[in-house]
Design an enzyme around this catalytic site. Structure first.
Site, PDB file in Angstrom:
ATOM      1  N   GLU A 185       0.843  -1.208   0.000  1.00 26.07           N
ATOM      2  CA  GLU A 185       0.000   0.000   0.000  1.00 26.07           C
ATOM      3  C   GLU A 185       0.874   1.251   0.000  1.00 26.07           C
ATOM      4  O   GLU A 185       0.876   2.025   0.947  1.00 26.07           O
ATOM      5  CB  GLU A 185      -0.942  -0.036   1.208  1.00 26.07           C
ATOM      6  CG  GLU A 185      -1.954  -1.157   1.109  1.00 26.07           C
ATOM      7  CD  GLU A 185      -2.968  -1.175   2.247  1.00 26.07           C
ATOM      8  OE1 GLU A 185      -2.659  -0.639   3.326  1.00 26.07           O
ATOM      9  OE2 GLU A 185      -4.052  -1.725   2.045  1.00 26.07           O
ATOM     10  N   SER A 212      -3.950   2.142   1.019  1.00 28.44           N
ATOM     11  CA  SER A 212      -4.854   1.812   2.118  1.00 28.44           C
ATOM     12  C   SER A 212      -6.246   2.355   1.808  1.00 28.44           C
ATOM     13  O   SER A 212      -6.391   3.431   1.227  1.00 28.44           O
ATOM     14  CB  SER A 212      -4.329   2.442   3.408  1.00 28.44           C
ATOM     15  OG  SER A 212      -5.353   2.438   4.387  1.00 28.44           O
TER      16      SER A 212
END
Lengths: 310, 238
Positions: A185, A212
């Protein structure tokens, strides 16, 4: 998909939905997702796209309340786990608070809250969470500042001498399923401190990473194919102009075909660093972002493959 | 349990998958039954009932699932009340916060483990105990491939966090306040205050991050126990 879009859910869920569907022998594609995106408004006013938090969402009527406002885009006859249909499940559902779960007439975002983009920089597609991005950047042309990997980015991003402005397009490669490895991420690339101090809070950022679900910004994610396997992201150079046009679902590298061909001829594929164990299985078998990143040998299911008991 | 739902066929116990392990009058089945007796489990406790495996992704290093140690006992009670026989089966935990380089590297490993743990054991259905981002798709992928009845039980999100007069949402507000700190607008003690306050209870990110998104996706077709994905902390009163 309708649920994910209406809550302006995590872009990661696109990858997971494709992978889960694959186990059931259903071929879900980014085109299917984008088609649904044109029909479903964002109704849940929850961070990072909106204002409230999950507790507020529950108190406002929760998922049954939300789905009761999306009946026209749901398969109401679908059977659910307790034997009732989805339509029966939400028959008596209601929304208690219209500020948290918006009405269809007053959505947080009309449609296209999350979009699939294509173009010569992402032939197999990429995604952007439009609803969590600044409006001024949804159509943007800027010069690329390229980082070959995250370690390099971290080393130089806050260098006061770095040649970067708020119009620069930050590009990160080697962050995809195989290249990172593991598809981390890293997609909400940090904005250089010197721009933060000037009040800049969003820039166009492009990578083959995920981000995220709690992140936000004009972050183009899941660029496929990834740079590690020779996707066009591998060929971008500092100063190349990149055009992002969300309304037209387009991401273009404004470099002529001849130059791109020459760069491709000179491109050296990275060497494999993982030669054993689970990591080897991962690198050899993980599929690209637009295919769900399942292992190529795990699609489908194994009915009637019961173990022998002798 | 399917036999408690009006309109669905009551299954013949002899057709339960687990009966292949326990019903035959042969040497292997003798072994299976006798070893369960060694654990204090008699024939009548489980034979003729669906054996329900609770796939538990608890770990001390998975901050989102810290309540699963207690929660699994409540699910066991529910299975017993419904006429099944519950067995807890631990599987790999994928905790977003502490696992590096990324949990995504291991989603497929958990999916494979879940599928094979189901396949090789005498279980008739499963409760998938997940919550933190990748555990949700991983468990569902494994259960689909194993092709036996499953229901999803989500960890649920943390309670709303508060710092001074602000509500804080995990992830989202961490990025936001970090940017302010880098811009020189937030002092060190305020940053520490945010750190101290932003994770207030057990559970997953209470923003619409990946965990909440996947819980909603699981709940939409009611793979899930209705609405736990949005409030499982409530019952603890925390």
């Amino acid at each position: 998909m309708a649920t994910q879009l209406s809550i302006s859910g995590s872009t990661n869920a696109i990858v997971h939905m494709i992978a889960m569907a694959g186990r059931a022998d259903i071929r879900l594609t980014l085109d299917d997702y984008d088609a649904m995106s044109t029909k479903v408004p964002v109704l849940a006013d929850v961070r990072p796209s909106g204002k409230f938090l999950m507790e507020d969402f529950y108190d406002a009527g929760g998922l049954p309340g939300l789905l009761s406002r999306l009946r026209d885009v749901l398969h109401l006859s679908a059977l659910t786990v307790n034997g009732m249909t989805l339509g029966e499940q939400i028959r008596s559902a209601e929304v208690i608070d219209d500020t948290v779960i918006r009405t269809r007439e007053n959505p947080l975002w009309p449609t296209g809250g999350t979009c699939v983009l294509r173009g010569n920089l992402a032939p197999s597609g990429c995604v952007i969470k439009t609803v969590a991005a600044e409006a001024r950047l949804q159509k943007h042309v800027g010069p690329a500042l390229v980082f070959d990997n995250y370690a390099e980015l971290k080393k130089v991003i806050n260098d006061p001498e770095l040649d970067v402005t708020e119009d620069t397009v930050l590009v990160l490669r080697s962050a995809g399923p195989i290249g990172a490895p593991g598809f981390p991420e890293w997609g909400m690339l940090p904005i250089p401190d010197k721009l933060l101090k000037r009040g800049i809070r969003d820039m166009v950022r492009i990578s083959d990473a995920r981000m995220s679900g709690t992140s936000y910004g004009t972050c183009v994610l899941h660029v496929s194919p990834e740079s590690h396997v020779g996707g066009p992201l591998a060929l971008v150079e500092n100063g190349d102009l990149i055009e992002l046009d969300v309304a037209n679902r387009s991401l273009m590298l404004l470099v002529d075909a001849e130059t791109m061909t020459r760069r491709r001829e000179n491109w050296v594929p990275p060497t494999a660093t993982w030669t054993r164990g689970y990591h080897r299985i991962f690198a050899d078998h993980v599929t690209q972002a637009h295919e769900g990143c399942d292992f190529d040998f795990l699609h489908g299911h194994s009915s009637n493959r019961e173990p022998d008991i002798f | 349990m399917s036999d408690t739902i009006e309109g669905l066929d009551k299954r013949d116990p002899s057709k339960l998958r687990s009966s292949r392990w326990f019903a035959p009058d042969d040497l292997r089945s003798f072994g299976h039954r006798s070893r369960l007796k060694g654990m204090g489990i008699d024939d009548a406790d489980y034979q003729g009932k669906p054996i329900v495996a609770l796939l538990n992704t608890w770990s001390d290093l998975n901050t989102c699932h810290s309540h699963f140690k207690q929660r699994v006992d409540e699910i066991k009670r529910g299975v017993l009340q419904a006429g099944g026989f519950p067995v807890e089966v631990p599987v790999m935990s994928l905790g977003e916060m502490l696992m590096k380089p990324t949990t995504m590297l291991y989603r497929n490993l958990l999916a494979m483990e879940a599928e094979e743990v189901i396949r090789c054991h005498p279980v008739d259905s499963v409760v998938l105990m997940g919550g933190c981002d990748k555990t949700v798709p991983a468990l569902i992928m494994g259960a689909i491939s194993a092709d036996i009845p499953s229901i999803f039980f989500p960890a649920g999100p943390m309670l709303k966090a508060r710092w001074k007069d602000q509500t804080l949402g995990s992830g989202t507000d961490a990025w936001k306040y970090w940017a302010e700190r880098c811009a020189g607008n937030l002092c060190e003690s305020d940053w520490k205050g945010v750190e101290n306050c932003i994770a207030r209870s057990a559970g997953t990110c209470m923003t619409m991050g990946t965990a909440s998104t996947m819980a909603c996706i699981a709940e939409a077709p009611w793979v899930d126990v209705a609405q736990c994905g949005q409030h499982s902390r409530r019952r603890r009163g925390t």
